[in-house]
Design an enzyme around this catalytic site. Structure first.
Site, mmCIF file in Angstrom:
data_model
loop_
_atom_site.group_PDB
_atom_site.id
_atom_site.type_symbol
_atom_site.label_atom_id
_atom_site.label_comp_id
_atom_site.label_asym_id
_atom_site.label_seq_id
_atom_site.Cartn_x
_atom_site.Cartn_y
_atom_site.Cartn_z
ATOM 1 N N HIS A 57 28.328 69.778 3.453
ATOM 2 C CA HIS A 57 29.256 69.357 4.494
ATOM 3 C C HIS A 57 29.152 67.869 4.822
ATOM 4 O O HIS A 57 30.136 67.142 4.825
ATOM 5 C CB HIS A 57 29.040 70.182 5.768
ATOM 6 C CG HIS A 57 29.962 69.790 6.878
ATOM 7 N ND1 HIS A 57 29.669 68.775 7.766
ATOM 8 C CD2 HIS A 57 31.183 70.244 7.221
ATOM 9 C CE1 HIS A 57 30.672 68.642 8.616
ATOM 10 N NE2 HIS A 57 31.612 69.528 8.304
ATOM 11 N N GLU A 116 37.527 72.227 0.811
ATOM 12 C CA GLU A 116 37.757 71.035 1.629
ATOM 13 C C GLU A 116 37.190 69.803 0.924
ATOM 14 O O GLU A 116 35.977 69.696 0.704
ATOM 15 C CB GLU A 116 37.137 71.150 3.030
ATOM 16 C CG GLU A 116 37.483 69.881 3.798
ATOM 17 C CD GLU A 116 36.904 69.754 5.187
ATOM 18 O OE1 GLU A 116 36.394 70.737 5.757
ATOM 19 O OE2 GLU A 116 36.970 68.617 5.702
HETATM 20 O O1 G3P Z 1 37.898 74.711 7.453
HETATM 21 C C1 G3P Z 1 38.051 73.540 8.145
HETATM 22 C C2 G3P Z 1 36.801 73.055 8.785
HETATM 23 O O2 G3P Z 1 35.741 73.289 7.933
HETATM 24 C C3 G3P Z 1 36.914 71.600 9.149
HETATM 25 O O3 G3P Z 1 35.830 71.096 9.842
HETATM 26 O O4 G3P Z 1 33.733 69.835 10.044
HETATM 27 O O5 G3P Z 1 33.668 72.240 9.567
HETATM 28 O O6 G3P Z 1 34.387 70.660 7.815
HETATM 29 P P1 G3P Z 1 34.343 70.951 9.286
HETATM 30 CA CA CA Z 2 34.903 72.183 6.122
#
Ligand code: G3P
Ligand code: CA
Length: 241
Positions: A57, A116
């Site tokens: 992440h 993502e």
């Molecule tokens: O699925 C979208 C979400 O993951 C966006 O925020 O910070 O968890 O990557 P984050």
């Molecule tokens: Ca995410």
């Protein structure tokens, strides 16, 4: 994204895998999500110094491993030395940061991936990897970056692509960029937003919903995909009778 995935809405998306139970963005978390029967799993993608795509992440390894440093400045070999599981509990000690390809191989034929793209300039390589691993058709590609989302759509117009945003006001960008979905934080999602998207044959995908009341509210307002750290709870709450 395959149409059959959307046959039973809302679709539960296991956020970073089953991340409430297992260390986020590791194979342990993705395996657990599959075990629970999650139809889709979200992961975050960065690129290493030697050009390998990995599931993590943050831009640094500091929070989720026993190491320190920026992913983009470390080789895959260096990343692989790190323990990405022990912080979550002794049972997960020894979990490694997986590559995007490894996650694809685990998910292929079992669950769709919500990919993502976190880093700039990696859209082409992400698409090529999803294609090479045979999961592009089943995947939903998302990004907070307009440029990244636009690039994925340009490369593969048939791929389902969504724009992530914390603000409802960004909704018009989805049409402007020719994308398929708006992905707001759940607090920004409204019934009117769902109606507007659906009228244009687009999707509403919300994150990150971890409480029962929120899950019911998102389903009632028309969210097509609901992303949760707790897919076990979401599957139970949102199960169709
Ligand atoms: O699925 C979208 C979400 O993951 C966006 O925020 O910070 O968890 O990557 P984050
Ligand atoms: Ca995410």
């Amino acid at each position: 994204m395959k149409q059959q995935l959307l046959a039973h809405r809302p679709v539960v998306v296991a956020h970073r895998g089953a991340s409430v139970e297992a260390p986020e963005n590791t194979l342990a978390a993705f395996r657990r999500a599959l075990e629970l029967g999650a139809p889709a799993m979200e992961l975050d993608v960065h690129r290493t110094a030697d050009g390998e795509l990995v599931a993590i992440h943050d831009a640094t390894v500091d929070r989720t491993t026993n190491g320190t440093g920026a992913v983009a400045e470390m080789t895959l070999e260096a990343l692989r030395q790190l323990d990405a599981g022990a912080w979550k509990g002794k049972a997960f000690a020894g979990e490694r940061i997986p590559t995007l390809a490894e996650v694809c191989r685990l998910a292929r034929g079992r669950a769709s991936l919500v990919v993502e793209i976190k880093a700039a300039g990696i859209a082409d390589q992400v698409v090529a990897t999803l294609e090479a691993e045979g999961v592009l058709d089943e995947s939903f590609v998302i990004s907070f970056s307009q440029e990244t989302a636009r690039r994925v759509k340009e490369l593969r117009p048939d791929t389902t692509v969504g724009l992530l945003s914390g603000k409802a006001e960004d909704l018009p960008l989805v049409a402007e960029l020719g994308l398929d979905a708006f992905c707001p934080h759940h607090a920004a999602a409204t019934e009117e937003m769902a109606r507007e998207l659906h009228a244009a044959n687009r999707l509403l995908s919300v994150w990150t919903v971890n409480d029962e009341e929120g899950m019911r509210r998102m389903a009632a307002l028309g969210a097509d995909l609901i992303t949760s750290d707790n897919p076990a709870l979401a599957l139970k709450v949102l199960r169709r009778e």
